[in-house]
Design a protein around this motif. Structure first.
Motif, PDB file in Angstrom:
ATOM      1  N   ARG A  29      10.662   2.489   7.587  1.00 12.77           N
ATOM      2  CA  ARG A  29       9.294   2.930   7.324  1.00 12.77           C
ATOM      3  C   ARG A  29       9.368   4.077   6.322  1.00 12.77           C
ATOM      4  O   ARG A  29      10.099   5.052   6.527  1.00 12.77           O
ATOM      5  N   VAL A  30       8.632   3.940   5.217  1.00  9.29           N
ATOM      6  CA  VAL A  30       8.620   4.941   4.144  1.00  9.29           C
ATOM      7  C   VAL A  30       7.199   5.093   3.624  1.00  9.29           C
ATOM      8  O   VAL A  30       6.339   4.257   3.899  1.00  9.29           O
ATOM      9  N   GLN A  31       6.979   6.142   2.852  1.00  5.17           N
ATOM     10  CA  GLN A  31       5.724   6.281   2.127  1.00  5.17           C
ATOM     11  C   GLN A  31       5.818   5.401   0.875  1.00  5.17           C
ATOM     12  O   GLN A  31       6.850   5.390   0.203  1.00  5.17           O
ATOM     13  N   ALA A  32       4.775   4.677   0.584  1.00  8.56           N
ATOM     14  CA  ALA A  32       4.782   3.778  -0.573  1.00  8.56           C
ATOM     15  C   ALA A  32       4.975   4.582  -1.857  1.00  8.56           C
ATOM     16  O   ALA A  32       4.261   5.556  -2.089  1.00  8.56           O
ATOM     17  N   PRO A  33       5.971   4.197  -2.698  1.00  3.50           N
ATOM     18  CA  PRO A  33       6.116   4.856  -4.004  1.00  3.50           C
ATOM     19  C   PRO A  33       4.824   4.668  -4.810  1.00  3.50           C
ATOM     20  O   PRO A  33       4.075   3.714  -4.587  1.00  3.50           O
ATOM     21  N   GLY A  34       4.581   5.543  -5.767  1.00  4.13           N
ATOM     22  CA  GLY A  34       3.346   5.510  -6.554  1.00  4.13           C
ATOM     23  C   GLY A  34       3.007   4.157  -7.136  1.00  4.13           C
ATOM     24  O   GLY A  34       1.871   3.684  -7.023  1.00  4.13           O
ATOM     25  N   TRP A  35       3.983   3.493  -7.797  1.00  5.75           N
ATOM     26  CA  TRP A  35       3.679   2.220  -8.437  1.00  5.75           C
ATOM     27  C   TRP A  35       3.390   1.135  -7.412  1.00  5.75           C
ATOM     28  O   TRP A  35       2.615   0.219  -7.676  1.00  5.75           O
ATOM     29  N   VAL A  36       3.971   1.236  -6.201  1.00  8.00           N
ATOM     30  CA  VAL A  36       3.687   0.285  -5.126  1.00  8.00           C
ATOM     31  C   VAL A  36       2.319   0.582  -4.526  1.00  8.00           C
ATOM     32  O   VAL A  36       1.524  -0.319  -4.274  1.00  8.00           O
ATOM     33  N   ALA A  37       2.030   1.883  -4.291  1.00  6.78           N
ATOM     34  CA  ALA A  37       0.758   2.298  -3.698  1.00  6.78           C
ATOM     35  C   ALA A  37      -0.430   1.864  -4.549  1.00  6.78           C
ATOM     36  O   ALA A  37      -1.524   1.634  -4.021  1.00  6.78           O
ATOM     37  N   ALA A  38      -0.223   1.717  -5.858  1.00  9.21           N
ATOM     38  CA  ALA A  38      -1.305   1.270  -6.739  1.00  9.21           C
ATOM     39  C   ALA A  38      -1.827  -0.102  -6.312  1.00  9.21           C
ATOM     40  O   ALA A  38      -3.009  -0.400  -6.478  1.00  9.21           O
ATOM     41  N   ASP A  39      -0.974  -0.936  -5.732  1.00  6.98           N
ATOM     42  CA  ASP A  39      -1.383  -2.259  -5.249  1.00  6.98           C
ATOM     43  C   ASP A  39      -1.533  -2.301  -3.735  1.00  6.98           C
ATOM     44  O   ASP A  39      -2.495  -2.836  -3.208  1.00  6.98           O
ATOM     45  N   LEU A  40      -0.550  -1.744  -3.023  1.00 10.81           N
ATOM     46  CA  LEU A  40      -0.486  -1.847  -1.562  1.00 10.81           C
ATOM     47  C   LEU A  40      -1.380  -0.836  -0.865  1.00 10.81           C
ATOM     48  O   LEU A  40      -1.820  -1.065   0.251  1.00 10.81           O
ATOM     49  N   GLY A  41      -1.628   0.291  -1.516  1.00  7.74           N
ATOM     50  CA  GLY A  41      -2.396   1.367  -0.910  1.00  7.74           C
ATOM     51  C   GLY A  41      -1.478   2.507  -0.506  1.00  7.74           C
ATOM     52  O   GLY A  41      -0.285   2.320  -0.275  1.00  7.74           O
ATOM     53  N   GLU A  42      -2.056   3.687  -0.425  1.00 10.16           N
ATOM     54  CA  GLU A  42      -1.297   4.884  -0.036  1.00 10.16           C
ATOM     55  C   GLU A  42      -0.874   4.784   1.418  1.00 10.16           C
ATOM     56  O   GLU A  42      -1.516   4.111   2.211  1.00 10.16           O
ATOM     57  N   GLY A  43       0.190   5.485   1.757  1.00  9.25           N
ATOM     58  CA  GLY A  43       0.590   5.596   3.158  1.00  9.25           C
ATOM     59  C   GLY A  43       1.893   4.891   3.464  1.00  9.25           C
ATOM     60  O   GLY A  43       2.638   4.479   2.574  1.00  9.25           O
ATOM     61  N   GLU A  44       2.127   4.746   4.760  1.00 13.78           N
ATOM     62  CA  GLU A  44       3.386   4.187   5.244  1.00 13.78           C
ATOM     63  C   GLU A  44       3.439   2.675   5.034  1.00 13.78           C
ATOM     64  O   GLU A  44       2.441   1.972   5.158  1.00 13.78           O
ATOM     65  N   CYS A  45       4.635   2.203   4.719  1.00 12.78           N
ATOM     66  CA  CYS A  45       4.900   0.771   4.606  1.00 12.78           C
ATOM     67  C   CYS A  45       6.334   0.539   5.057  1.00 12.78           C
ATOM     68  O   CYS A  45       7.066   1.479   5.337  1.00 12.78           O
ATOM     69  N   VAL A  46       6.726  -0.709   5.145  1.00 12.99           N
ATOM     70  CA  VAL A  46       8.100  -1.053   5.511  1.00 12.99           C
ATOM     71  C   VAL A  46       8.847  -1.428   4.235  1.00 12.99           C
ATOM     72  O   VAL A  46       8.437  -2.344   3.517  1.00 12.99           O
TER      73      VAL A  46
END
Length: 182
Positions: free
Chosen positions: A54-71
């Protein structure tokens, strides 16, 4: 730049025209879509799962997936002892409710996308796919077992169900190996 263009030409992603320049090949060659969701290996290849965390989404990932925790899932695809691809997925935490295996340090069979689709009844599609080339980073060299810089092919995918992004993936392909991603 010359090495990157040569790699893209060798893989059929770009075509050169004498006196005119280099152009992107037919876009249909760049889309893996449903084939990628059904599995990332070809005969004789194996997945070596490295990490699920479980990590915080990197910026370029968060642009699509959304801010916050992801796997974050990290793995390589090998043929024998040779690493063909190093890849990562960033999966929305809601997927873990349906596919708890995404939190485990092992591969999903065949992929987390296919398992999610089967269990939830919601189709998963590759909403977008981009292919690019770059010179290896230190992390790329370590993951691919390279001892020098090379131009590598980078494929990024965004996976959706309905209108919700549930995952982002990135594959780094080792130089000198044929690819079957069309």
């Amino acid at each position: 730049v010359y090495r990157a263009i040569a790699l893209l030409k060798a893989e059929g992603y770009v075509e050169s025209q004498q006196g005119k320049g280099v152009f992107v090949s037919d876009r249909r060659k760049l889309i893996a879509g449903a084939m990628r969701i059904k599995g990332i290996t070809s005969p004789g290849e194996t997945i070596h799962h490295k990490l699920s965390a479980r990590v915080q989404a990197p910026g370029w990932v968060a642009a699509d997936l959304g801010e916050g925790e992801c796997v974050n899932r990290v793995r390589t695809v090998n043929k024998g002892d040779v690493v063909l691809q190093a890849s990562q997925s960033w999966v929305h935490v809601d997927v873990a409710e349906v596919v708890p295996e995404v939190d485990l340090p092992e591969a999903c069979n065949p992929t987390w996308q296919a398992v999610y689709e089967e269990r939830s009844g919601h189709p998963v599609t590759a909403a977008s796919k981009t292919v690019d080339a770059r010179i290896t980073t230190a992390a790329d060299r370590e993951a691919l077992g390279l001892d020098a810089d090379f131009a590598v092919l980078v494929m990024r995918s965004v996976y959706v169900t309905g209108d919700k992004v549930i995952g982002v993936g990135e594959g780094i392909y080792a130089p000198g190996h044929p690819l079957a991603i069309s």
